[in-house]
Design a protein around this motif. Sequence first.
Motif, PDB file in Angstrom:
ATOM      1  N   ALA A  40       9.532   2.136  -1.205  1.00 40.48           N
ATOM      2  CA  ALA A  40       8.786   1.598  -0.060  1.00 40.48           C
ATOM      3  C   ALA A  40       9.467   0.366   0.515  1.00 40.48           C
ATOM      4  N   ILE A  41      10.178  -0.392  -0.301  1.00 39.95           N
ATOM      5  CA  ILE A  41      10.859  -1.601   0.187  1.00 39.95           C
ATOM      6  C   ILE A  41      11.965  -1.214   1.156  1.00 39.95           C
ATOM      7  N   LEU A  42      12.869  -0.331   0.744  1.00 42.92           N
ATOM      8  CA  LEU A  42      13.956   0.113   1.618  1.00 42.92           C
ATOM      9  C   LEU A  42      13.393   0.770   2.874  1.00 42.92           C
ATOM     10  N   ARG A  43      12.395   1.611   2.701  1.00 40.96           N
ATOM     11  CA  ARG A  43      11.801   2.317   3.838  1.00 40.96           C
ATOM     12  C   ARG A  43      11.236   1.336   4.854  1.00 40.96           C
ATOM     13  N   THR A  44      10.552   0.306   4.379  1.00 46.77           N
ATOM     14  CA  THR A  44       9.922  -0.659   5.275  1.00 46.77           C
ATOM     15  C   THR A  44      10.948  -1.553   5.958  1.00 46.77           C
ATOM     16  N   VAL A  45      11.990  -1.958   5.241  1.00 44.76           N
ATOM     17  CA  VAL A  45      13.052  -2.762   5.866  1.00 44.76           C
ATOM     18  C   VAL A  45      13.673  -1.980   7.015  1.00 44.76           C
ATOM     19  N   LEU A  46      14.006  -0.731   6.776  1.00 40.51           N
ATOM     20  CA  LEU A  46      14.612   0.091   7.826  1.00 40.51           C
ATOM     21  C   LEU A  46      13.630   0.379   8.954  1.00 40.51           C
ATOM     22  N   GLY A 103      12.842  10.241  10.115  1.00 38.31           N
ATOM     23  CA  GLY A 103      13.728   9.191  10.590  1.00 38.31           C
ATOM     24  C   GLY A 103      14.727   8.805   9.515  1.00 38.31           C
ATOM     25  N   TRP A 104      15.709   8.015   9.917  1.00 39.26           N
ATOM     26  CA  TRP A 104      16.712   7.547   8.948  1.00 39.26           C
ATOM     27  C   TRP A 104      16.073   6.774   7.812  1.00 39.26           C
ATOM     28  N   HIS A 105      14.997   6.046   8.117  1.00 41.13           N
ATOM     29  CA  HIS A 105      14.326   5.275   7.073  1.00 41.13           C
ATOM     30  C   HIS A 105      13.718   6.197   6.021  1.00 41.13           C
ATOM     31  N   ASP A 106      13.212   7.358   6.442  1.00 45.24           N
ATOM     32  CA  ASP A 106      12.674   8.328   5.490  1.00 45.24           C
ATOM     33  C   ASP A 106      13.792   9.032   4.726  1.00 45.24           C
ATOM     34  N   ARG A 107      14.872   9.351   5.403  1.00 42.55           N
ATOM     35  CA  ARG A 107      15.984  10.022   4.719  1.00 42.55           C
ATOM     36  C   ARG A 107      16.609   9.106   3.677  1.00 42.55           C
ATOM     37  N   ALA A 108      16.796   7.829   4.026  1.00 42.59           N
ATOM     38  CA  ALA A 108      17.409   6.884   3.091  1.00 42.59           C
ATOM     39  C   ALA A 108      16.534   6.652   1.866  1.00 42.59           C
ATOM     40  N   SER A 109      15.231   6.677   2.040  1.00 47.62           N
ATOM     41  CA  SER A 109      14.324   6.423   0.918  1.00 47.62           C
ATOM     42  C   SER A 109      13.811   7.713   0.271  1.00 47.62           C
ATOM     43  N   GLN A 110      14.313   8.841   0.740  1.00 44.56           N
ATOM     44  CA  GLN A 110      13.910  10.152   0.204  1.00 44.56           C
ATOM     45  C   GLN A 110      12.396  10.349   0.280  1.00 44.56           C
ATOM     46  N   THR A 111      11.844  10.029   1.452  1.00 48.67           N
ATOM     47  CA  THR A 111      10.414  10.205   1.686  1.00 48.67           C
ATOM     48  C   THR A 111      10.199  11.037   2.943  1.00 48.67           C
ATOM     49  N   ILE A 112       8.960  11.433   3.137  1.00 45.00           N
ATOM     50  CA  ILE A 112       8.570  12.173   4.337  1.00 45.00           C
ATOM     51  C   ILE A 112       7.130  11.788   4.665  1.00 45.00           C
ATOM     52  N   VAL A 113       6.801  11.726   5.944  1.00 48.36           N
ATOM     53  CA  VAL A 113       5.438  11.411   6.361  1.00 48.36           C
ATOM     54  C   VAL A 113       4.736  12.717   6.685  1.00 48.36           C
ATOM     55  N   ILE A 114       3.611  12.921   6.017  1.00 51.20           N
ATOM     56  CA  ILE A 114       2.861  14.167   6.179  1.00 51.20           C
ATOM     57  C   ILE A 114       1.430  13.868   6.642  1.00 51.20           C
ATOM     58  N   ARG A 115       0.792  14.875   7.191  1.00 50.38           N
ATOM     59  CA  ARG A 115      -0.601  14.722   7.594  1.00 50.38           C
ATOM     60  C   ARG A 115      -1.476  14.769   6.343  1.00 50.38           C
ATOM     61  N   SER A 116      -2.440  13.862   6.276  1.00 49.73           N
ATOM     62  CA  SER A 116      -3.373  13.867   5.149  1.00 49.73           C
ATOM     63  C   SER A 116      -4.712  14.477   5.535  1.00 49.73           C
ATOM     64  N   PRO A 130       0.806  -1.225   0.000  1.00 54.07           N
ATOM     65  CA  PRO A 130       0.000   0.000   0.000  1.00 54.07           C
ATOM     66  C   PRO A 130       0.841   1.279   0.000  1.00 54.07           C
ATOM     67  N   THR A 131       2.007   1.246   0.651  1.00 53.62           N
ATOM     68  CA  THR A 131       2.860   2.440   0.650  1.00 53.62           C
ATOM     69  C   THR A 131       3.381   2.718  -0.754  1.00 53.62           C
ATOM     70  N   ALA A 132       3.806   1.677  -1.449  1.00 52.75           N
ATOM     71  CA  ALA A 132       4.349   1.852  -2.800  1.00 52.75           C
ATOM     72  C   ALA A 132       3.314   2.437  -3.757  1.00 52.75           C
ATOM     73  N   PHE A 133       2.090   1.949  -3.683  1.00 50.46           N
ATOM     74  CA  PHE A 133       1.071   2.364  -4.650  1.00 50.46           C
ATOM     75  C   PHE A 133       0.203   3.531  -4.196  1.00 50.46           C
ATOM     76  N   PHE A 134      -0.106   3.607  -2.904  1.00 49.98           N
ATOM     77  CA  PHE A 134      -1.041   4.616  -2.413  1.00 49.98           C
ATOM     78  C   PHE A 134      -0.429   5.611  -1.431  1.00 49.98           C
ATOM     79  N   GLY A 135       0.777   5.322  -0.932  1.00 46.91           N
ATOM     80  CA  GLY A 135       1.434   6.217   0.007  1.00 46.91           C
ATOM     81  C   GLY A 135       0.932   6.089   1.426  1.00 46.91           C
TER      82      GLY A 135
END
Length: 121
Positions: free
Chosen positions: A84-90, A106-119, A54-59
Amino acid sequence: MGAVAGFGRRLLGVTVDWLLAYVLTLAVMGLDALGGSAIGWWVWAVWFVLTVIPTAFFGMTPGMVAVGIRVARVDMAATVGFRAILRTVLLGLVLPAVVRDADGRGWHDRASQTIVIRSRA
């Protein structure tokens, strides 16, 4: 909306996902599996799939939907995709998710170049 999600929402979202993984695992394996030594690995595998796809396809995962947050790429691409694979492993290793930078990533977001935002507010 769109602001960086706080640690509390993130923790609650991943907790909901872990609980859902436990329920799904026990639904397939039965309650007798609780005493087994492999139950933790099965729950982790179910959680991994429940998070990556779901993270890979829908975020967002079911837990993220419940608490009103989602994952976005920092380059503003439409989907998270294979990151999403790298992010989830970390994330599954826990420590990379706990250690955060000044932006709350977190490091998992930095490594995968993602950020968690409020929807939602």
